[in-house]
Design a protein around this motif. Sequence first.
Motif, PDB file in Angstrom:
ATOM      1  N   PRO A 100       0.819  -1.212   0.000  1.00 37.20           N
ATOM      2  CA  PRO A 100       0.000   0.000   0.000  1.00 37.20           C
ATOM      3  C   PRO A 100       0.854   1.263   0.000  1.00 37.20           C
ATOM      4  CG  PRO A 100      -0.596  -1.512   1.782  1.00 37.20           C
ATOM      5  CD  PRO A 100       0.728  -1.948   1.256  1.00 37.20           C
ATOM      6  N   GLU A 101       0.274   2.331  -0.561  1.00 37.68           N
ATOM      7  CA  GLU A 101       0.853   3.664  -0.432  1.00 37.68           C
ATOM      8  C   GLU A 101       0.190   4.330   0.766  1.00 37.68           C
ATOM      9  OE1 GLU A 101       1.289   7.007  -0.940  1.00 37.68           O
ATOM     10  OE2 GLU A 101       3.222   7.094  -1.929  1.00 37.68           O
ATOM     11  N   THR A 102       0.107   5.651   0.805  1.00 37.71           N
ATOM     12  CA  THR A 102      -0.483   6.342   1.954  1.00 37.71           C
ATOM     13  C   THR A 102      -1.940   5.926   2.135  1.00 37.71           C
ATOM     14  OG1 THR A 102       0.953   8.231   1.517  1.00 37.71           O
ATOM     15  CG2 THR A 102      -0.874   8.570   3.035  1.00 37.71           C
ATOM     16  N   ILE A 103      -2.242   5.326   3.271  1.00 38.43           N
ATOM     17  CA  ILE A 103      -3.585   4.835   3.574  1.00 38.43           C
ATOM     18  C   ILE A 103      -4.146   5.642   4.741  1.00 38.43           C
ATOM     19  CG2 ILE A 103      -4.956   2.849   4.296  1.00 38.43           C
ATOM     20  CD1 ILE A 103      -3.764   2.548   1.499  1.00 38.43           C
ATOM     21  N   LEU A 104      -5.380   6.090   4.597  1.00 35.90           N
ATOM     22  CA  LEU A 104      -6.008   6.897   5.640  1.00 35.90           C
ATOM     23  C   LEU A 104      -6.560   6.004   6.760  1.00 35.90           C
ATOM     24  CD1 LEU A 104      -7.794   9.783   3.724  1.00 35.90           C
ATOM     25  CD2 LEU A 104      -5.778   9.915   5.195  1.00 35.90           C
ATOM     26  N   THR A 105      -5.639   5.417   7.494  1.00 34.38           N
ATOM     27  CA  THR A 105      -6.025   4.695   8.698  1.00 34.38           C
ATOM     28  C   THR A 105      -6.396   5.712   9.787  1.00 34.38           C
ATOM     29  OG1 THR A 105      -3.751   4.690   9.498  1.00 34.38           O
ATOM     30  CG2 THR A 105      -4.439   2.817   8.149  1.00 34.38           C
ATOM     31  N   GLU A 106      -6.929   5.204  10.891  1.00 25.97           N
ATOM     32  CA  GLU A 106      -7.255   6.105  11.996  1.00 25.97           C
ATOM     33  C   GLU A 106      -6.016   6.881  12.441  1.00 25.97           C
ATOM     34  OE1 GLU A 106      -7.708   2.762  11.804  1.00 25.97           O
ATOM     35  OE2 GLU A 106      -9.225   2.108  13.242  1.00 25.97           O
ATOM     36  N   THR A 107      -4.872   6.206  12.492  1.00 21.12           N
ATOM     37  CA  THR A 107      -3.641   6.851  12.930  1.00 21.12           C
ATOM     38  C   THR A 107      -3.219   7.949  11.971  1.00 21.12           C
ATOM     39  OG1 THR A 107      -2.911   4.819  14.020  1.00 21.12           O
ATOM     40  CG2 THR A 107      -1.226   6.462  13.519  1.00 21.12           C
ATOM     41  N   ASN A 108      -3.235   7.645  10.668  1.00 22.72           N
ATOM     42  CA  ASN A 108      -2.807   8.643   9.686  1.00 22.72           C
ATOM     43  C   ASN A 108      -3.766   9.827   9.621  1.00 22.72           C
ATOM     44  OD1 ASN A 108      -0.431   7.427   8.937  1.00 22.72           O
ATOM     45  ND2 ASN A 108      -1.313   6.325   7.201  1.00 22.72           N
ATOM     46  N   GLN A 109      -5.050   9.559   9.758  1.00 21.03           N
ATOM     47  CA  GLN A 109      -6.006  10.657   9.744  1.00 21.03           C
ATOM     48  C   GLN A 109      -5.757  11.623  10.895  1.00 21.03           C
ATOM     49  OE1 GLN A 109      -9.843   8.659   9.628  1.00 21.03           O
ATOM     50  NE2 GLN A 109     -10.054   9.127   7.462  1.00 21.03           N
ATOM     51  N   ALA A 110      -5.357  11.080  12.031  1.00 23.10           N
ATOM     52  CA  ALA A 110      -5.089  11.929  13.193  1.00 23.10           C
ATOM     53  C   ALA A 110      -3.737  12.625  13.090  1.00 23.10           C
ATOM     54  CB  ALA A 110      -5.148  11.094  14.473  1.00 23.10           C
ATOM     55  N   TRP A 111      -2.783  11.972  12.440  1.00 23.86           N
ATOM     56  CA  TRP A 111      -1.403  12.462  12.426  1.00 23.86           C
ATOM     57  C   TRP A 111      -1.128  13.406  11.256  1.00 23.86           C
ATOM     58  CZ3 TRP A 111       2.919  10.828   9.175  1.00 23.86           C
ATOM     59  CH2 TRP A 111       4.149  11.347   9.615  1.00 23.86           C
ATOM     60  N   ILE A 112      -1.748  13.169  10.101  1.00 25.02           N
ATOM     61  CA  ILE A 112      -1.463  13.969   8.906  1.00 25.02           C
ATOM     62  C   ILE A 112      -2.481  15.105   8.804  1.00 25.02           C
ATOM     63  CG2 ILE A 112      -1.179  13.938   6.405  1.00 25.02           C
ATOM     64  CD1 ILE A 112      -0.673  10.931   6.585  1.00 25.02           C
ATOM     65  N   PRO A 113      -2.044  16.356   8.833  1.00 21.60           N
ATOM     66  CA  PRO A 113      -2.981  17.478   8.714  1.00 21.60           C
ATOM     67  C   PRO A 113      -3.781  17.411   7.409  1.00 21.60           C
ATOM     68  CG  PRO A 113      -0.799  18.238   9.388  1.00 21.60           C
ATOM     69  CD  PRO A 113      -0.653  16.801   8.989  1.00 21.60           C
ATOM     70  N   GLU A 114      -4.984  17.979   7.418  1.00 20.48           N
ATOM     71  CA  GLU A 114      -5.866  17.877   6.254  1.00 20.48           C
ATOM     72  C   GLU A 114      -5.251  18.505   5.014  1.00 20.48           C
ATOM     73  OE1 GLU A 114      -9.853  19.119   6.847  1.00 20.48           O
ATOM     74  OE2 GLU A 114     -10.204  17.779   8.547  1.00 20.48           O
ATOM     75  N   ASP A 115      -4.541  19.634   5.167  1.00 18.41           N
ATOM     76  CA  ASP A 115      -3.928  20.260   3.992  1.00 18.41           C
ATOM     77  C   ASP A 115      -2.846  19.375   3.402  1.00 18.41           C
ATOM     78  OD1 ASP A 115      -2.369  20.724   6.289  1.00 18.41           O
ATOM     79  OD2 ASP A 115      -1.392  22.445   5.357  1.00 18.41           O
ATOM     80  N   VAL A 116      -2.129  18.652   4.261  1.00 16.33           N
ATOM     81  CA  VAL A 116      -1.111  17.712   3.773  1.00 16.33           C
ATOM     82  C   VAL A 116      -1.779  16.518   3.101  1.00 16.33           C
ATOM     83  CG1 VAL A 116       0.810  16.218   4.435  1.00 16.33           C
ATOM     84  CG2 VAL A 116       0.531  18.447   5.527  1.00 16.33           C
ATOM     85  N   GLN A 117      -2.890  16.052   3.659  1.00 17.00           N
ATOM     86  CA  GLN A 117      -3.636  14.974   3.016  1.00 17.00           C
ATOM     87  C   GLN A 117      -4.047  15.368   1.602  1.00 17.00           C
ATOM     88  OE1 GLN A 117      -6.887  13.272   5.273  1.00 17.00           O
ATOM     89  NE2 GLN A 117      -5.826  13.567   7.214  1.00 17.00           N
ATOM     90  N   ARG A 118      -4.537  16.597   1.439  1.00 16.60           N
ATOM     91  CA  ARG A 118      -4.949  17.049   0.111  1.00 16.60           C
ATOM     92  C   ARG A 118      -3.759  17.110  -0.833  1.00 16.60           C
ATOM     93  NH1 ARG A 118      -8.285  20.426   3.333  1.00 16.60           N
ATOM     94  NH2 ARG A 118      -6.765  22.125   3.235  1.00 16.60           N
ATOM     95  N   SER A 119      -2.624  17.593  -0.339  1.00 18.26           N
ATOM     96  CA  SER A 119      -1.423  17.671  -1.171  1.00 18.26           C
ATOM     97  C   SER A 119      -0.950  16.279  -1.583  1.00 18.26           C
ATOM     98  CB  SER A 119      -0.321  18.401  -0.400  1.00 18.26           C
ATOM     99  OG  SER A 119       0.878  18.417  -1.127  1.00 18.26           O
ATOM    100  N   LEU A 120      -0.971  15.346  -0.643  1.00 15.28           N
ATOM    101  CA  LEU A 120      -0.575  13.976  -0.962  1.00 15.28           C
ATOM    102  C   LEU A 120      -1.527  13.351  -1.978  1.00 15.28           C
ATOM    103  CD1 LEU A 120       0.321  12.665   2.616  1.00 15.28           C
ATOM    104  CD2 LEU A 120       1.922  13.029   0.723  1.00 15.28           C
ATOM    105  N   ALA A 121      -2.809  13.611  -1.831  1.00 13.99           N
ATOM    106  CA  ALA A 121      -3.790  13.060  -2.768  1.00 13.99           C
ATOM    107  C   ALA A 121      -3.526  13.552  -4.182  1.00 13.99           C
ATOM    108  CB  ALA A 121      -5.204  13.428  -2.321  1.00 13.99           C
TER     109      ALA A 121
END
Length: 249
Positions: free
Chosen positions: A185-206
């Motif tokens: 897997p690549e970046t997976i939005l697990t409970e841990t990652n959702q809490a640890w990765i800021p939303e703006d970073v999530q959007r950038s990674l997506a």
Amino acid sequence: MSILKNQVALVTGSSRGIGAAIAAAFAQAGARVVLHGRDEAALAAVRTRIGGDILIVTGDVTASADLARVRERILDAYGQVDVLVTSAGSTTSRPAPIEDITEESWRADIERNLTSTFLTVKTFLPDMKRRRGGNIITLSSAAGRKPSDRTIVAYAAAKAGVQLFTQDLAAQVGPYGIRANCLAPETILTETNQAWIPEDVQRSLAEAHPLRRLGTPEDVARAALFLASEESSWITGVVVDVAGGAVLT
């Protein structure tokens, strides 16, 4: 859907995240699922959530004595393991220059991710070979698929090792009717990652993924279900990138 009906499936590291999603998918497909981890309360919550014929076992996948006890518990309850998923693995490290990596953190990442996979497979493989059948699915990571100056080096090396270990395993056990495949897997939005990765970073990674979104644990679970089923009976020794196109070779 009952494509795993009467199959006994052990999913290590299934108290949360990807492992829990795989366990849920297998249970929905009719398998008798064994949840495994070190947090019994978290495992009980997963069992309550997914229902079905669920056994909970606890133990440390880096300790062969713990794995031997897990094996005995499962054999007493179900008689065998048909599908083995080595989902347990993690890192507490952060990206760092190689010269700054401590021996302690290096060994910890190798133990948690590569040694744990080896010991788990070693524990259950003899039973599969005696029965001349079984299915092993290991969990690697996109970190082990593509070099980067921002990766966690020990974690990436361990996950790359899981891939080659799985392919060597497939070559050895194929004559016994056993298949072995690997999910990366690549970046997976697990409970841990959702809490640890800021939303703006999530959007950038997506945006960096051709499919323009991040993965979910269910994305990985669906790939695992395919590899666990007879739908993939002519597939062994492969690494499947569950990565939204981020790993293109």
